[in-house]
Write an enzyme that holds these catalytic residues in place. Structure first.
Site, PDB file in Angstrom:
ATOM      1  CE1 TYR A 193      -3.516   2.658   0.654  1.00 35.54           C
ATOM      2  CE2 TYR A 193      -2.928   2.635   2.984  1.00 35.54           C
ATOM      3  CZ  TYR A 193      -3.669   3.157   1.942  1.00 35.54           C
ATOM      4  OH  TYR A 193      -4.548   4.185   2.184  1.00 35.54           O
ATOM      5  CB  ILE A 194       3.378   2.682   2.373  1.00 33.29           C
ATOM      6  CG1 ILE A 194       2.313   2.845   3.453  1.00 33.29           C
ATOM      7  CG2 ILE A 194       4.336   3.869   2.394  1.00 33.29           C
ATOM      8  CD1 ILE A 194       2.855   2.772   4.900  1.00 33.29           C
TER       9      ILE A 194
ATOM     10  CB  SER B 286       4.441   1.828  12.994  1.00 33.45           C
ATOM     11  OG  SER B 286       3.152   2.138  13.471  1.00 33.45           O
TER      12      SER B 286
ATOM     13  CE  LYS C  97       6.059  -1.387  11.686  1.00 34.39           C
ATOM     14  NZ  LYS C  97       6.440  -1.923  10.356  1.00 34.39           N
TER      15      LYS C  97
ATOM     16  N   PRO D 145       4.934   6.483  10.668  1.00 35.28           N
ATOM     17  CG  PRO D 145       4.482   5.469   8.623  1.00 35.28           C
ATOM     18  CD  PRO D 145       5.352   5.366   9.821  1.00 35.28           C
TER      19      PRO D 145
ATOM     20  CG  PHE E 169      -6.677   5.603  15.125  1.00 34.73           C
ATOM     21  CD1 PHE E 169      -5.893   4.531  15.515  1.00 34.73           C
ATOM     22  CD2 PHE E 169      -8.045   5.406  14.986  1.00 34.73           C
ATOM     23  CE1 PHE E 169      -6.463   3.288  15.764  1.00 34.73           C
ATOM     24  CE2 PHE E 169      -8.626   4.167  15.232  1.00 34.73           C
ATOM     25  CZ  PHE E 169      -7.832   3.105  15.624  1.00 34.73           C
TER      26      PHE E 169
ATOM     27  CE1 TYR F 205     -13.796  -2.938  29.178  1.00 37.30           C
ATOM     28  CE2 TYR F 205     -15.210  -1.108  29.833  1.00 37.30           C
ATOM     29  CZ  TYR F 205     -13.956  -1.674  29.740  1.00 37.30           C
ATOM     30  OH  TYR F 205     -12.850  -1.005  30.223  1.00 37.30           O
TER      31      TYR F 205
END
Length: 345
Positions: free
Chosen positions: A13-14, A126, A165, A189, A226, A288
């Site tokens: 994708y990247i 990341s 990561k 990123p 995020f 939950y």
């Protein structure tokens, strides 16, 4: 200027955007794939190469096979190492996430040292290597996350992707510090969004938006924050890191931090009521009860839902010279691409 650049994970994708940008700038790109015979997996990049200034070479290599990157690294001026699994659907975290991330990094960077020609390595890490859970910010008494922080809350059993990561990046710095031939620049990123160059992409980012558009979060989006960044900006950051003599260390990439519901409303602003976008934010107590339907553990909900995060991405603009695409534009282009490729109607 480096002329021959070895790119791992170039069909991803990247990675495909990185390869496209390098080809358009006139580089010779040595792209590694596991099986050279599967031409359909990189046909879209061969097509881009056919009209670009640069040239594309296809080399075979395997992240888990020791020494398999050495041939492609020898004669290369630089390496951009993007290949690493990004999946939230796995059976064996060690085998499917940790080993490819850590062993792959080790194999690629050892090949850089042995090459005698590689002067710079740009590594895709990341923001997950900076922090694991959103609550980490509060627990560490921070106002924001910067490049100074390393994720200490993820493990093999809790947030294993994030753990892969941080382990891979730490391994990279360890290998870098033990040699003097090449310089390491790391890109961190946040959640990558935006259009895919390949209609066959199995990116988690595309799955996330597909779920959102199809009504999976219709009755309520989790109150999850995020950092978000455009895939084209991430690719650009790699090229800037490659070309900028002064580039050093880690670079957090985020256009902004915002919630899932807020991001869905940006899509609504562009496409109206075409999709079954979330009606509201889902209460934490409700999550939950139904979190298992979304693959969320109680611990994940407890430590992430409802917790604010801030990411300081000023180093990417000040040191790399990156300018960010607005998230509204990113999401609009992403949905239009998914419509064009019939991923969504």
């Amino acid at each position: 200027m480096q002329e021959i650049v070895l790119v791992t994970g170039g069909t991803g994708y990247i990675g495909s955007w990185v390869v496209k940008m390098l080809l358009e700038k006139g580089y010779t790109v040595r792209m590694t794939v596991r099986n050279k015979g599967k031409k359909e997996s990189y046909a879209f990049l061969s097509e881009i190469a056919s009209i670009a200034k640069g040239s594309l070479e296809i080399w075979e290599a395997d992240l888990l096979k020791e020494g398999s990157f050495e041939e492609a690294a020898t004669g290369s001026d630089a390496i951009i190492h993007l290949a690493s699994p990004f999946t939230l659907r796995f059976k064996d975290a060690q085998k499917e996430l940790i080993d490819p991330a850590v062993k792959g990094t080790k194999n690629v960077l050892q090949a850089a040292t042995k090459s005698g020609t590689v002067k710079k390595v740009v590594l895709t890490s990341s923001v997950a290597a900076v922090h694991g859970d959103n609550i980490d910010m509060k627990e560490q008494g921070l106002e924001e996350f910067t490049e100074e922080q390393f994720n200490t809350s993820s493990s093999l059993t809790h947030q294993p992707y994030s753990y892969s990561k941080v382990m891979a990046e730490k391994e990279a710095w360890k290998i870098h510090d033990a040699q003097e031939f090449w310089k390491l620049v790391v890109i961190n990123p946040s959640f990558v969004m935006g259009p895919s160059l390949s209609p066959a992409s199995n990116s988690e980012s595309l799955s996330f938006i597909k779920d959102m558009l199809s009504g999976k979060y219709y009755l309520g989006a989790p109150e999850l924050m995020f950092g978000f960044v455009d895939v084209r900006d991430v690719a650009k950051a790699h090229v800037l890191a490659l070309e900028n003599e002064m580039a050093a260390g880690r670079h957090i990439l985020a256009e902004r931090t915002t919630g899932v519901y807020e991001a869905s409303q940006l899509i609504k602003g562009k496409f109206g009521n075409k999709y079954k976008l979330p009606l509201m934010r889902s209460p934490k107590a409700m999550l939950y009860m139904v979190g298992w339907m979304f693959g969320l553990t109680r611990k994940f909900i407890q430590r992430n839902v409802g917790h604010t995060i801030r990411l300081n991405s000023s180093k990417s603009t000040e040191k790399l010279g990156l300018t960010y695409t607005s998230l509204d534009k990113t999401l609009e282009d992403m949905v239009l691409q998914m419509q064009k490729d019939k991923v969504v109607s």
